[in-house]
Design a protein around this motif. Sequence first.
Motif, short mmCIF file in Angstrom:
data_model
loop_
_atom_site.label_atom_id
_atom_site.label_comp_id
_atom_site.label_asym_id
_atom_site.label_seq_id
_atom_site.Cartn_x
_atom_site.Cartn_y
_atom_site.Cartn_z
N VAL A 1 0.86 -1.18 0.00
CA VAL A 1 0.00 0.00 0.00
C VAL A 1 0.90 1.23 0.00
CG1 VAL A 1 -1.85 1.27 1.14
CG2 VAL A 1 -1.76 -1.23 1.31
N LEU A 2 0.84 2.01 -1.08
CA LEU A 2 1.56 3.28 -1.13
C LEU A 2 0.64 4.36 -0.57
CD1 LEU A 2 3.23 3.02 -4.67
CD2 LEU A 2 4.23 2.53 -2.44
N MET A 3 1.03 4.92 0.57
CA MET A 3 0.20 5.90 1.25
C MET A 3 0.47 7.30 0.69
SD MET A 3 0.74 4.35 5.08
CE MET A 3 -0.30 5.60 5.83
N PRO A 4 -0.56 7.94 0.10
CA PRO A 4 -0.34 9.23 -0.58
C PRO A 4 -0.34 10.43 0.37
CG PRO A 4 -2.60 8.53 -0.87
CD PRO A 4 -1.93 7.44 -0.08
N ASP B 1 0.69 20.04 -9.04
CA ASP B 1 0.68 18.78 -9.81
C ASP B 1 0.95 17.57 -8.92
OD1 ASP B 1 0.32 20.26 -12.19
OD2 ASP B 1 2.49 20.60 -12.31
N ALA B 2 0.24 17.51 -7.80
CA ALA B 2 0.46 16.42 -6.84
C ALA B 2 0.16 15.06 -7.46
CB ALA B 2 -0.41 16.64 -5.60
N ASP B 3 -0.88 14.98 -8.31
CA ASP B 3 -1.23 13.70 -8.95
C ASP B 3 -0.09 13.19 -9.81
OD1 ASP B 3 -3.63 14.17 -7.76
OD2 ASP B 3 -4.77 14.45 -9.60
N ASP B 4 0.50 14.07 -10.60
CA ASP B 4 1.60 13.66 -11.47
C ASP B 4 2.82 13.23 -10.66
OD1 ASP B 4 0.03 14.23 -13.64
OD2 ASP B 4 0.88 16.23 -13.97
N CYS B 5 3.07 13.93 -9.56
CA CYS B 5 4.22 13.58 -8.72
C CYS B 5 4.03 12.22 -8.06
CB CYS B 5 4.44 14.66 -7.65
SG CYS B 5 4.96 16.27 -8.31
N PHE B 6 2.80 11.96 -7.60
CA PHE B 6 2.54 10.66 -6.97
C PHE B 6 2.60 9.55 -8.01
CE2 PHE B 6 -0.39 7.49 -4.91
CZ PHE B 6 0.47 7.17 -3.87
N SER C 1 -3.98 2.45 -4.48
CA SER C 1 -4.31 3.58 -3.60
C SER C 1 -3.82 4.86 -4.26
CB SER C 1 -3.66 3.40 -2.23
OG SER C 1 -2.26 3.25 -2.35
N THR C 2 -4.65 5.90 -4.27
CA THR C 2 -4.32 7.12 -5.01
C THR C 2 -4.56 8.36 -4.15
OG1 THR C 2 -6.56 7.29 -5.91
CG2 THR C 2 -4.97 6.02 -7.20
N LEU C 3 -4.11 9.47 -4.70
CA LEU C 3 -4.31 10.76 -4.05
C LEU C 3 -5.69 11.32 -4.35
CD1 LEU C 3 -2.59 12.75 -2.33
CD2 LEU C 3 -2.04 13.94 -4.47
N ASP D 1 -7.85 9.65 -7.13
CA ASP D 1 -8.52 8.78 -8.10
C ASP D 1 -8.42 9.32 -9.52
OD1 ASP D 1 -9.22 6.57 -6.72
OD2 ASP D 1 -11.33 7.05 -6.46
N SER D 2 -7.25 9.81 -9.88
CA SER D 2 -7.07 10.34 -11.23
C SER D 2 -6.63 9.23 -12.17
CB SER D 2 -6.01 11.45 -11.22
OG SER D 2 -4.73 10.92 -10.94
N LYS D 3 -6.91 9.41 -13.44
CA LYS D 3 -6.53 8.42 -14.44
C LYS D 3 -5.01 8.32 -14.56
CE LYS D 3 -10.77 8.74 -17.19
NZ LYS D 3 -11.35 9.03 -18.53
N GLU D 4 -4.32 9.42 -14.33
CA GLU D 4 -2.86 9.40 -14.39
C GLU D 4 -2.30 8.44 -13.34
OE1 GLU D 4 1.04 9.93 -15.31
OE2 GLU D 4 -0.73 10.53 -16.47
N GLU D 5 -2.87 8.44 -12.15
CA GLU D 5 -2.43 7.53 -11.10
C GLU D 5 -2.80 6.09 -11.43
OE1 GLU D 5 -2.86 9.88 -6.96
OE2 GLU D 5 -4.61 10.10 -8.29
N TRP D 6 -4.03 5.89 -11.92
CA TRP D 6 -4.44 4.53 -12.29
C TRP D 6 -3.52 3.97 -13.37
CZ3 TRP D 6 -10.34 5.94 -12.97
CH2 TRP D 6 -10.91 6.16 -11.72
N ASN D 7 -3.23 4.78 -14.39
CA ASN D 7 -2.36 4.31 -15.47
C ASN D 7 -0.96 3.97 -14.95
OD1 ASN D 7 -4.31 4.55 -17.48
ND2 ASN D 7 -3.78 6.69 -17.92
N ALA D 8 -0.50 4.72 -13.96
CA ALA D 8 0.82 4.45 -13.39
C ALA D 8 0.86 3.06 -12.77
CB ALA D 8 1.17 5.52 -12.36
N TYR D 9 -0.19 2.69 -12.03
CA TYR D 9 -0.24 1.34 -11.45
C TYR D 9 -0.31 0.27 -12.56
CZ TYR D 9 -0.93 2.72 -6.56
OH TYR D 9 -0.76 3.21 -5.29
N ILE D 10 -1.17 0.50 -13.55
CA ILE D 10 -1.35 -0.48 -14.63
C ILE D 10 -0.03 -0.72 -15.37
CG2 ILE D 10 -2.50 -0.90 -16.83
CD1 ILE D 10 -4.93 0.62 -15.70
#
Length: 363
Positions: free
Chosen positions: A69-72, A81-86, A109-111, A113-122
Amino acid sequence: MTPYSLENYEKYKTVKIRPVPLPNKNQDPSHGQFQYVQLSWRELEPARGEFRIEGIEEALRAALNPILVLMPDLPVWVKNDADDCFAALIRKVGSYIGSDRRLTAVLISTLSDSKEEWNAYIEAFDSQTMLAELQNDRLIQYVKEHSCGFGLLVRCSEANWIECCEAFAVQKLQHVWKSHPVVLHVTDLACGPNIRREALRWHASLSNVNAGLGYDLALRRLTYPETVSSHGSLPLRFWFANTGSSRIYRDFQICVQLRQGEVSYELPLHAATHTWLTGDHVHNEMVPLPDMSPGSYTLSIALYFEDRSYVALNIQNRQQNGYYETGSIQVEITHEDPLTNIWDTYYPEGYYPLEDPVVPEQE
């Protein structure tokens, strides 16, 4: 059943092994419980681009069936640009872990729920099992649309178990367990009766408490010839039964060992174990034998994972290094092998071949 029934018909003398289950078997936590490995963004990246991720390996090694679990939690240096950094941190951790088999799964787990974060996990954890929260319907819809395999994390209590059942039904998630694990997080102090009942229906494989989950594989019957020929064929007929709540998600292979004193032969089989769910599993295989000295051998079986750890079977047979002793078999030197084509005209389950029925003549 009489001695002349089809069940007892054999074209060669066989040995039938029916192992006895373990008495009062205790739940093995190695495949029924998990532990979170929670990593703080603030600690992993105290300054932009300065990553401290060397401790991940030790954390994975210390945890039982670890779920990452990566805690944001925002580091002090994040201003915009917190989403991009995470997302960049997610990719960095994913590339560091790679295909490490010690990791059971990673929770998405995301900051925000942005698509950028989801794509990073995928993209970063494509060789690992990813878990989506059952109640995060937007994420589940997104990974479905992108044809990404995913498991489920179900946060359940005696107060919300009905809502969890409805979420399974509305999002049509009843069959997720067949390919990816369903993980149960009990938010109560103990696993109550409603949670336990539904966890079995969801085929949950892991829980944060001892809920009696996971696979429970046993060898019900093994049939093999009393005598075989050196450099000949060994017809084997297996009947396994998984009476647990879930399938085995790691790849494993059935191996047979023939041992005589200090000499042993390991024979890997070609069973399609990746398709085994819960319930009964039958596998028949004609195994080619190497040149062997004549005499009596001990026949043992093992189910090995890729890292050579083994599947613990619910049987009382003696076990050593993953191999369970089943019985003895006699090896002889013969001019020809009488068993090579034995299944061409004889059903391996012991029945006579049947002709296709003739369509009755119409009057």
